[in-house]
Motif scaffolding. Structure first.
Motif, PDB file in Angstrom:
ATOM      1  N   PHE A  28      -5.797  -1.583   6.336  1.00 40.45           N
ATOM      2  CA  PHE A  28      -5.360  -1.773   5.146  1.00 40.45           C
ATOM      3  C   PHE A  28      -5.577  -0.498   4.361  1.00 40.45           C
ATOM      4  O   PHE A  28      -5.044   0.004   3.287  1.00 40.45           O
ATOM      5  N   ASN A  29      -6.954   0.098   4.508  1.00 42.05           N
ATOM      6  CA  ASN A  29      -7.400   1.068   3.921  1.00 42.05           C
ATOM      7  C   ASN A  29      -6.438   2.302   3.934  1.00 42.05           C
ATOM      8  O   ASN A  29      -6.812   3.244   3.173  1.00 42.05           O
ATOM      9  N   THR A  30      -5.581   2.369   5.003  1.00 37.28           N
ATOM     10  CA  THR A  30      -4.810   3.731   5.102  1.00 37.28           C
ATOM     11  C   THR A  30      -3.655   3.439   4.721  1.00 37.28           C
ATOM     12  O   THR A  30      -2.649   4.177   4.829  1.00 37.28           O
ATOM     13  N   TYR A  31      -3.147   2.227   3.870  1.00 38.52           N
ATOM     14  CA  TYR A  31      -2.098   2.005   3.577  1.00 38.52           C
ATOM     15  C   TYR A  31      -1.657   2.277   2.001  1.00 38.52           C
ATOM     16  O   TYR A  31      -2.787   2.077   1.295  1.00 38.52           O
ATOM     17  N   ASP A  32      -0.574   2.697   1.563  1.00 37.10           N
ATOM     18  CA  ASP A  32      -0.378   2.657   0.105  1.00 37.10           C
ATOM     19  C   ASP A  32      -0.096   1.438  -0.456  1.00 37.10           C
ATOM     20  O   ASP A  32       0.678   0.508   0.276  1.00 37.10           O
ATOM     21  N   VAL A  33      -0.289   1.054  -1.615  1.00 35.44           N
ATOM     22  CA  VAL A  33      -0.084  -0.255  -1.914  1.00 35.44           C
ATOM     23  C   VAL A  33       0.455  -0.364  -3.564  1.00 35.44           C
ATOM     24  O   VAL A  33       0.205   0.530  -4.292  1.00 35.44           O
ATOM     25  N   GLY A  34       1.250  -1.518  -3.813  1.00 37.16           N
ATOM     26  CA  GLY A  34       2.117  -1.561  -4.741  1.00 37.16           C
ATOM     27  C   GLY A  34       1.953  -2.754  -5.245  1.00 37.16           C
ATOM     28  O   GLY A  34       1.739  -3.746  -4.767  1.00 37.16           O
ATOM     29  N   TRP A  35       2.342  -3.079  -6.910  1.00 39.03           N
ATOM     30  CA  TRP A  35       2.213  -4.075  -7.527  1.00 39.03           C
ATOM     31  C   TRP A  35       3.637  -4.162  -8.015  1.00 39.03           C
ATOM     32  O   TRP A  35       4.388  -3.355  -8.500  1.00 39.03           O
ATOM     33  N   TYR A  93       3.623 -11.943 -10.084  1.00 35.82           N
ATOM     34  CA  TYR A  93       3.295 -10.719  -9.717  1.00 35.82           C
ATOM     35  C   TYR A  93       2.850 -10.521  -8.053  1.00 35.82           C
ATOM     36  O   TYR A  93       2.272 -11.399  -7.830  1.00 35.82           O
ATOM     37  N   TYR A  94       3.475  -9.540  -7.346  1.00 34.17           N
ATOM     38  CA  TYR A  94       3.420  -9.549  -5.953  1.00 34.17           C
ATOM     39  C   TYR A  94       2.427  -8.145  -5.716  1.00 34.17           C
ATOM     40  O   TYR A  94       2.835  -7.152  -6.314  1.00 34.17           O
ATOM     41  N   CYS A  95       1.817  -8.137  -4.663  1.00 34.56           N
ATOM     42  CA  CYS A  95       1.408  -6.630  -4.112  1.00 34.56           C
ATOM     43  C   CYS A  95       2.042  -6.818  -2.808  1.00 34.56           C
ATOM     44  O   CYS A  95       2.312  -7.523  -1.908  1.00 34.56           O
ATOM     45  N   ALA A  96       2.083  -5.561  -2.596  1.00 35.46           N
ATOM     46  CA  ALA A  96       2.646  -5.009  -1.158  1.00 35.46           C
ATOM     47  C   ALA A  96       2.223  -3.771  -0.591  1.00 35.46           C
ATOM     48  O   ALA A  96       1.565  -2.891  -1.507  1.00 35.46           O
ATOM     49  N   ALA A  97       2.333  -3.652   0.718  1.00 31.59           N
ATOM     50  CA  ALA A  97       1.463  -2.482   1.257  1.00 31.59           C
ATOM     51  C   ALA A  97       2.673  -1.671   2.101  1.00 31.59           C
ATOM     52  O   ALA A  97       3.353  -2.290   2.829  1.00 31.59           O
ATOM     53  N   ASP A  98       2.545  -0.450   2.101  1.00 30.68           N
ATOM     54  CA  ASP A  98       3.446   0.526   2.680  1.00 30.68           C
ATOM     55  C   ASP A  98       2.702   1.167   4.087  1.00 30.68           C
ATOM     56  O   ASP A  98       1.603   1.843   3.803  1.00 30.68           O
ATOM     57  N   SER A  99       2.967   0.759   5.407  1.00 30.52           N
ATOM     58  CA  SER A  99       2.143   1.426   6.306  1.00 30.52           C
ATOM     59  C   SER A  99       2.811   2.787   6.678  1.00 30.52           C
ATOM     60  O   SER A  99       1.981   3.755   7.399  1.00 30.52           O
ATOM     61  N   SER A 100       3.751   3.032   6.186  1.00 29.15           N
ATOM     62  CA  SER A 100       4.779   4.296   6.870  1.00 29.15           C
ATOM     63  C   SER A 100       3.991   5.660   6.244  1.00 29.15           C
ATOM     64  O   SER A 100       4.130   6.697   7.049  1.00 29.15           O
ATOM     65  N   LEU A 101       3.641   5.485   5.008  1.00 34.75           N
ATOM     66  CA  LEU A 101       3.033   6.587   4.224  1.00 34.75           C
ATOM     67  C   LEU A 101       4.235   7.972   4.185  1.00 34.75           C
ATOM     68  O   LEU A 101       3.889   8.979   4.087  1.00 34.75           O
ATOM     69  N   LYS A 102       5.302   7.625   4.498  1.00 32.81           N
ATOM     70  CA  LYS A 102       6.589   8.456   4.462  1.00 32.81           C
ATOM     71  C   LYS A 102       6.850   9.067   3.081  1.00 32.81           C
ATOM     72  O   LYS A 102       7.289  10.392   3.144  1.00 32.81           O
ATOM     73  N   ASN A 103       6.743   8.474   2.124  1.00 32.73           N
ATOM     74  CA  ASN A 103       7.159   8.585   0.622  1.00 32.73           C
ATOM     75  C   ASN A 103       6.042   8.228  -0.392  1.00 32.73           C
ATOM     76  O   ASN A 103       5.502   7.458  -0.171  1.00 32.73           O
ATOM     77  N   TRP A 104       6.157   9.351  -1.327  1.00 32.17           N
ATOM     78  CA  TRP A 104       5.491   8.912  -2.567  1.00 32.17           C
ATOM     79  C   TRP A 104       6.287   9.204  -3.763  1.00 32.17           C
ATOM     80  O   TRP A 104       6.858  10.276  -3.970  1.00 32.17           O
ATOM     81  N   PRO A 105       6.276   8.015  -4.644  1.00 35.92           N
ATOM     82  CA  PRO A 105       5.737   6.708  -4.409  1.00 35.92           C
ATOM     83  C   PRO A 105       6.499   6.007  -3.026  1.00 35.92           C
ATOM     84  O   PRO A 105       7.537   6.524  -2.988  1.00 35.92           O
ATOM     85  N   PRO A 106       5.904   4.969  -2.544  1.00 37.03           N
ATOM     86  CA  PRO A 106       6.526   4.417  -1.273  1.00 37.03           C
ATOM     87  C   PRO A 106       7.918   3.683  -1.876  1.00 37.03           C
ATOM     88  O   PRO A 106       8.410   3.432  -2.973  1.00 37.03           O
TER      89      PRO A 106
END
Length: 122
Positions: A28-35, A93-106
């Motif tokens: 998880f530490n290598t994922y981008d995270v959003g709310w 409110y939801y949190c979500a994670a992006d494992s691809s790291l292809k785009n910023w913001p995800p």
């Protein structure tokens, strides 16, 4: 990766809450995270995102200058500090994670947690 959002509750307008998104799995530490949030009768909307290295942060205009997203990779947790809350912040409110790291913001999130209810009374 399993995500667990918590910290929601009932607060008066102008008050503060801090949401937490705890994750299982060290990667998880290598994922981008959003709310995100979803109010009754409305579509889910983006709130904030933080990159895995914490070098980049992105906010929706509606919460900029009021909400602060942060993460503690050692604790596998991402936080959303919500200040100066308004009635229109009421939502699940939801949190979500992006494992691809292809785009910023995800653009696409592949892991989602269950929501936590935030209710702001006016």
């Amino acid at each position: 990766v399993q995500l667990q959002a918590s910290g929601g509750g009932l607060v008066q307008a102008g008050g503060s809450l801090r949401l937490s998104c705890a994750a299982s799995g060290h990667i998880f530490n290598t994922y981008d995270v959003g709310w995100f949030r979803q109010a009754p009768g409305k579509e889910r909307e983006f709130v904030a995102a933080i990159s895995w290295a914490r070098g980049s942060i992105y906010y929706a205009d509606s919460v900029k200058d009021r909400f602060i997203i942060s993460r503690d990779n050692a604790k596998n947790t991402v936080y959303l500090q919500m200040n100066s809350l308004k009635s229109e912040d009421t939502a699940v409110y939801y949190c979500a994670a992006d494992s691809s790291l292809k785009n910023w913001p995800p653009r696409v999130y592949d892991y989602w947690g269950q929501g936590t209810q935030v209710t702001v009374s006016s």
